[in-house]
Design a protein around this motif. Structure first.
Motif, PDB file in Angstrom:
ATOM      1  N   ALA A 102      45.560  88.196  75.684  1.00  0.00           N
ATOM      2  CA  ALA A 102      45.166  87.048  76.493  1.00  0.00           C
ATOM      3  C   ALA A 102      44.116  86.270  75.731  1.00  0.00           C
ATOM      4  N   ASP A 103      43.931  85.028  76.132  1.00  0.00           N
ATOM      5  CA  ASP A 103      42.844  84.247  75.573  1.00  0.00           C
ATOM      6  C   ASP A 103      41.553  85.033  75.817  1.00  0.00           C
ATOM      7  N   PRO A 104      40.768  85.307  74.784  1.00  0.00           N
ATOM      8  CA  PRO A 104      39.573  86.135  74.966  1.00  0.00           C
ATOM      9  C   PRO A 104      38.596  85.585  76.004  1.00  0.00           C
ATOM     10  N   ALA A 105      38.412  84.276  76.038  1.00  0.00           N
ATOM     11  CA  ALA A 105      37.476  83.698  77.009  1.00  0.00           C
ATOM     12  C   ALA A 105      37.984  83.856  78.435  1.00  0.00           C
ATOM     13  N   VAL A 106      39.291  83.692  78.644  1.00  0.00           N
ATOM     14  CA  VAL A 106      39.864  83.848  79.984  1.00  0.00           C
ATOM     15  C   VAL A 106      39.772  85.307  80.425  1.00  0.00           C
ATOM     16  N   ALA A 107      40.101  86.231  79.531  1.00  0.00           N
ATOM     17  CA  ALA A 107      40.025  87.652  79.870  1.00  0.00           C
ATOM     18  C   ALA A 107      38.586  88.064  80.178  1.00  0.00           C
ATOM     19  N   ALA A 108      37.635  87.566  79.394  1.00  0.00           N
ATOM     20  CA  ALA A 108      36.225  87.883  79.644  1.00  0.00           C
ATOM     21  C   ALA A 108      35.781  87.320  80.987  1.00  0.00           C
ATOM     22  N   ASP A 109      36.257  86.126  81.334  1.00  0.00           N
ATOM     23  CA  ASP A 109      35.884  85.547  82.630  1.00  0.00           C
ATOM     24  C   ASP A 109      36.563  86.291  83.775  1.00  0.00           C
TER      25      ASP A 109
END
Length: 196
Positions: A102-109
């Motif tokens: 997944a997009d790292p920023a989306v997964a982190a959010d």
């Protein structure tokens, strides 16, 4: 109103998208709508229409509406439904034996949303007690803490896998995760209903 729960038959992305769209169109002080009609009407063939309905309902991100945390704006639902869709996409990848990417920023959010919204809501609704211990969660995006009190363990790994852990799609035994500290205490906390 019952919250759309993952274990309920019909509690699928198409039902949740329709329910979120209806909620985003509601008056900001309205109660969350009953989800039964959305679950009953959900069909596989209806997914494209449900997704289009959700996109239309979220077209004005500043429109006042209810959220899971009280009055807010439609943009709140954009974040919630992005993460809802991400978790189901990761479910599909896991079922197909594909990497959980997944997009790292989306997964982190997605991880952050569990900590700032979903788990506190579970406590507020009486679905779980406030934890008196904590687990540190570390991803390449940073570190956050689940629970209050002393940190008893740390779980680290890729943000998509930590998100799957928090949504009870995997366990601390997942080889993509590293657990240090009290493994049993971490497993106990992470097995609680921290998400619906």
């Amino acid at each position: 109103m019952r919250a759309l729960d993952r274990g309920r038959p019909g509690a699928t992305p198409r039902a949740i998208h329709r329910w979120a769209a209806a909620t985003a169109r509601s008056a900001p002080d309205a109660a969350l709508p009953d989800d039964d009609p959305f679950v009953a009407a959900a069909t596989v063939a209806g997914y494209p229409d449900a997704a289009a309905d959700l996109r239309a309902a979220l077209a004005d991100p500043d429109r006042p509406c209810p959220t899971l945390t009280g009055p807010g704006v439609a943009g709140w639902w954009t974040r919630r439904q992005l993460h809802e869709t991400l978790v189901h996409r990761l479910d599909l990848a896991e079922a197909l034996g594909a990497p959980a990417e997944a997009d790292p920023a989306v997964a982190a959010d997605c991880v952050a949303e569990v900590l700032d919204t979903m788990q506190p809501r579970q406590v507020r609704l009486g679905r779980m007690a406030q934890p008196d211990t904590a687990v540190r969660l570390t991803t390449p995006a940073g570190t956050a803490t689940l629970g209050r009190g002393p940190v008893v363990a740390e779980v680290s790994g890729p943000a998509p896998v930590v998100a799957l852990l928090l949504w009870r799609r995997t366990t601390p035994e997942d080889p993509r995760l590293t657990v240090t500290g009290d493994r049993a205490a971490a497993a106990d906390l992470l097995a609680r209903p921290i998400t619906p």
